[in-house]
Design a protein around this motif. Structure first.
Motif, PDB file in Angstrom:
ATOM      1  N   SER A  43       0.790  -1.184  -0.167  1.00 50.30           N
ATOM      2  CA  SER A  43       0.011  -0.162   0.130  1.00 50.30           C
ATOM      3  C   SER A  43       0.865   1.312   0.063  1.00 50.30           C
ATOM      4  N   ASN A  44       2.054   1.167   0.431  1.00 50.31           N
ATOM      5  CA  ASN A  44       3.095   2.564   0.417  1.00 50.31           C
ATOM      6  C   ASN A  44       2.983   2.934  -0.987  1.00 50.31           C
ATOM      7  N   SER A  45       3.124   1.846  -1.986  1.00 49.75           N
ATOM      8  CA  SER A  45       3.354   2.453  -3.419  1.00 49.75           C
ATOM      9  C   SER A  45       2.058   2.704  -4.074  1.00 49.75           C
ATOM     10  N   THR A  55       6.024  -3.740   7.796  1.00 44.62           N
ATOM     11  CA  THR A  55       4.720  -3.588   8.006  1.00 44.62           C
ATOM     12  C   THR A  55       3.829  -4.149   7.340  1.00 44.62           C
ATOM     13  N   ASP A  85      -0.290  -4.793   6.151  1.00 43.87           N
ATOM     14  CA  ASP A  85      -1.695  -4.606   6.328  1.00 43.87           C
ATOM     15  C   ASP A  85      -2.533  -5.473   6.795  1.00 43.87           C
ATOM     16  N   ARG A 122       3.836  -3.877   3.266  1.00 43.68           N
ATOM     17  CA  ARG A 122       4.231  -2.406   2.695  1.00 43.68           C
ATOM     18  C   ARG A 122       5.645  -2.240   2.208  1.00 43.68           C
TER      19      ARG A 122
END
Length: 775
Positions: free
Chosen positions: A457-459, A679, A681, A775
């Motif tokens: 999700s960081n991307s 991390t 999710d 992440r």
């Protein structure tokens, strides 16, 4: 490189063939052809130019045709037709030469060259291309692509960049100014020449005596290695308003680059490496091997290492004359060992790259390919199924019986930075390397780098109604900018382009967040209306900041409306307390974007040219559309990497001395809990925001010590994050189960390779299934 002899003296050396003046003998017309060339930094008058038939990079060899340039840097050489396209042109610019654009008389001599197939221009840029061809066996096209990637210059590197037409074309094309890069290469070369001139006549570590040709090759090799740093410091010098003259810019660059230049001690090793690199050792019976690619050692409990390993079977050449190898990463943090196979951190294992037909990960024990070395010591490599390809060469030295400290000091003196040992004198002591210990000074030169993204999700690219922007100051609140914040997944590149328009929300500055530190009167929020290109600077974001803004510069881009596919670049401030993008200013640079469709129907958006500030980055920004999402992606820049690598006997002797585990190519290290650090999710599959937008707030964080912490932000839960007491965990499969002190529980699977998570949860509001991604 005229460190020992002035250029003028070389014209009268016995045995030189000649043309173009000086009373030189001209070969019969029916056996020769006119070759027109021009020598430029600015146009250089009275530069000595020759056909380098003996390949030493100097003018003066037997039968080498030579001449002098005119006032405009031009020269016509009569070259034997049999020699056309076979040998490089070399120019030796002595103190009797003049540069028409850069200060007139040359005060420090230097040399340049052009590849055999491109004689029309001899410049600092053609010199770097020729060096790349010589050092790694690259083709002319591969070498030009490498230098373009290192410098950010996008125009033809074999053209004369000093003409008005070329200057206009380069400005229109964007990218880094070729003339400015060329000038900085020259002044860096001159500075490097001054340092190493004391090495003439000194003995290298292989026992040879260092001569002018040795120094010339060593200097050009060093320049090719630090070329990205030269461009980075050039950009910094250009951006500093204090550098209001060319002289100040040059002085600033030299001050920054000084520490990267080769020392006299380094020359002794580098010359020996160059002498040795073409000597290919005879093939031996295949055995298991390993070598250190990277080592950062602090203590027996805190270290990080990367090894390339191969079993005897992998060291047996296949039908295509290729060997195979594995990439192993191990890191110990206070004794907690993490193991992985790809990237700088365990979480990078989930990266996907496009191999030409599909997006694939690099598995834990993936194999790379390396060809049998040719007669020049060059080997082709293919790392992880076309993640990257290129060439490598190496010089191999026996260090059996030598002290570890002596060899380590030699590595440091030679300027190789891939090994670092804290308190080396104390921890290495008088220990020596055993029989069969060798060190390889290895140079890898990239030819290709693939598209890459991390699926976590960081991307993900998010859009928000805030992207519409507006003035939200005071009582005249703008409804969009003051509405409840919502982030929506961006499904297509077209939606990203339509949304990220560079229209910020304007707020009154909240100075109370960091009392006592200056801030701007208006707080411009650009984070929802621009895309990130990268960050210049290394300042950390802090919950207890020491200033309102960090010292970093966030380089951003927006898809503006000034023309077809227009992109505008910005330099922005960064909130110290949150890292948020604030108060952007256009850099004055614009470019365009294009969207390509790959073989698997995924799509990639890329920019025609990067901003000048991106010269500080090791990658080029891209965006990938795949599976209903848009991801931040990248392509690593082509580069040259130099490593001092100890072979298996030497490496294991060093590890034993340092109290580290030994390497065994036949036994693959097993994953540990700490391998899963990062991390993850964990999103309830039924807990979706209306419209199908996936929640990303719930997560499990695994520390370097392998401990789990649960961040449980599901609706109705008011408990703070707490330690997740793990009752069971299988590092091979990633299966786990645990219960938090607040009564919530998780059980499921963490997929180490793909980064996917799945399982079930139970907490105060209820229970259900979860999915997610590392992440």
């Amino acid at each position: 490189l005229t460190l020992a002899l002035a250029g003028a003296a070389l014209v009268t050396m016995a045995g030189c063939g000649g043309s173009g003046g000086g009373g030189a003998v001209v070969a019969p017309d029916d056996t020769t052809a006119d070759v027109v060339t021009r020598v430029v930094d600015g146009p250089i008058k009275n530069a000595l130019v020759c056909l380098d038939k003996d390949g030493d990079g100097l003018c003066g060899g037997v039968g080498e045709t030579f001449g002098r340039t005119d006032d405009n840097g031009n020269l016509t050489l009569k070259i034997a037709k049999a020699d056309l396209g076979k040998y490089a042109l070399v120019t030796m610019v002595g103190i009797d030469a003049e540069d028409a654009e850069n200060g007139g008389a040359i005060t420090e001599p230097f040399s340049m060259s052009a590849p055999p197939g491109k004689p029309a221009v001899i410049s600092p840029l053609t010199t770097m291309v020729h060096q790349a061809m010589q050092a790694g066996g690259a083709t002319e096209a591969e070498a030009e692509a490498l230098v373009k990637g290192q410098t950010g210059v996008v125009v033809n590197l074999f053209e004369d960049f000093t003409t008005e037409a070329s200057k206009a074309a380069a400005k229109a094309a964007g990218g880094t100014d070729p003339g400015k890069v060329a000038r900085m290469i020259v002044i860096t070369t001159q500075a490097q020449n001054k340092i190493v001139s004391a090495s003439l006549g000194v003995q290298a570590i292989d026992g040879s005596t260092i001569g002018p040709a040795d120094l010339k090759r060593a200097v050009q090799k060093k320049l090719s290695q630090i070329l990205p740093s030269i461009v980075s410091e050039l950009n910094a010098a250009e951006a500093d308003p204090a550098n209001d003259t060319q002289k100040k810019k040059e002085t600033a660059l030299l001050g920054k680059i000084q520490a990267s230049l080769m020392t006299v001690a380094a020359v002794k090793t580098e010359v020996a490496v160059i002498n040795q690199v073409a000597k290919v050792e005879a093939p031996a019976a295949p055995i298991a091997t390993a070598s250190i690619s990277f080592l950062d050692y602090t203590s027996p409990s805190n270290w990080n290492r990367r090894m390339f390993t191969a079993t005897a079977a992998q060291n047996t050449a296949d039908a295509n004359n290729n060997y195979r190898f594995e990439d192993r990463h191990l890191r110990s943090n206070n004794g907690n060992l993490a193991v992985w196979g790809f990237g700088g951190n365990p979480a990078d294992q989930a990266s996907l790259h496009f191999n030409g037909s599909a997006w694939v990960p690099c598995g834990l024990n993936f194999e790379g390919l390396s060809s049998v070395r040719d007669a020049l010591g060059n080997s082709n490599f293919n790392y992880c199924d076309n993640f990257s390809t290129g060439k490598s060469n190496r010089a191999l030295f026996d260090i059996s019986g030598k002290t570890m400290m002596e060899v380590y000091q030699q590595i440091l003196d030679a300027g190789y930075t891939n090994m670092s040992i804290t308190n080396a004198v104390a921890v290495l002591g008088s220990a020596t390397f055993p029989v069969d210990s060798k060190i390889a000074y290895n140079q890898s030169t990239d030819a290709f780098r693939s598209y890459v993204y991390i699926p976590g999700s960081n991307s993900w690219m998010f859009t928000s109604p805030y992207s519409a922007g507006g003035n939200a100051q005071g009582i005249n609140n703008h409804l969009v900018c003051n509405a409840a914040y919502v982030r929506n997944d961006t499904p297509t590149l077209e939606e990203m382009v339509a949304t990220m328009r560079g229209t910020p929300c304007l707020y009154s500055q909240n100075t109370t967040a960091v009392p006592g530190f200056p801030s701007d009167p208006i707080d411009e929020d650009w984070g929802n209306t621009t895309v990130n290109i990268g960050t210049i600077g290394t300042a950390s974001i802090s919950a207890t900041p020491s200033a309102h803004y960090s010292t970093n510069v966030r380089v951003q881009a927006a898809f503006t409306n000034g023309g077809p596919n227009e992109v505008t670049y910005y330099n922005c401030k960064q909130r110290m307390i949150s890292g948020f993008v604030r108060n952007c200013t256009p850099t004055g640079e614009k470019t365009t974007y294009s969207i390509i469709t790959l073989a698997d129907s995924s799509r990639v958006l890329k920019f025609a040219t990067p901003p000048a500030g991106a010269g500080n980055f090791t990658y080029t920004r891209t965006f990938v559309q795949r599976g209903g999402k848009v991801f931040y992606g990248y392509v690593d820049k082509l580069g040259v990497r130099n490593e001092a690598r100890l072979n298996l006997p030497a490496a294991n002797a060093l590890f034993a001395q340092l109290g580290m585990p030994l390497e065994n190519p036949d036994v693959r290290p097993a994953l540990t809990r700490a391998s899963y650090q990062g991390t993850w999710d964990v999103r309830g599959t039924t807990n979706l925001v209306p419209g199908g937008v996936t929640r990303v707030g719930n997560r499990i964080v695994i520390g370097q010590d392998g401990l789990f912490t649960a961040f449980d932000n599901t609706p109705g839960n008011t408990n703070p994050p707490d330690t997740l007491a793990v009752q069971a965990f299988d590092p091979v499969t990633g299966a786990f189960s645990g219960t938090s002190a607040n009564g919530s529980s998780r059980q499921g699977v963490l997929n180490f390779i793909t980064g996917a998570t799945s399982g079930t949860f139970a907490n105060a509001p209820g229970s259900g299934n979860f999915i997610g991604q590392r992440r």
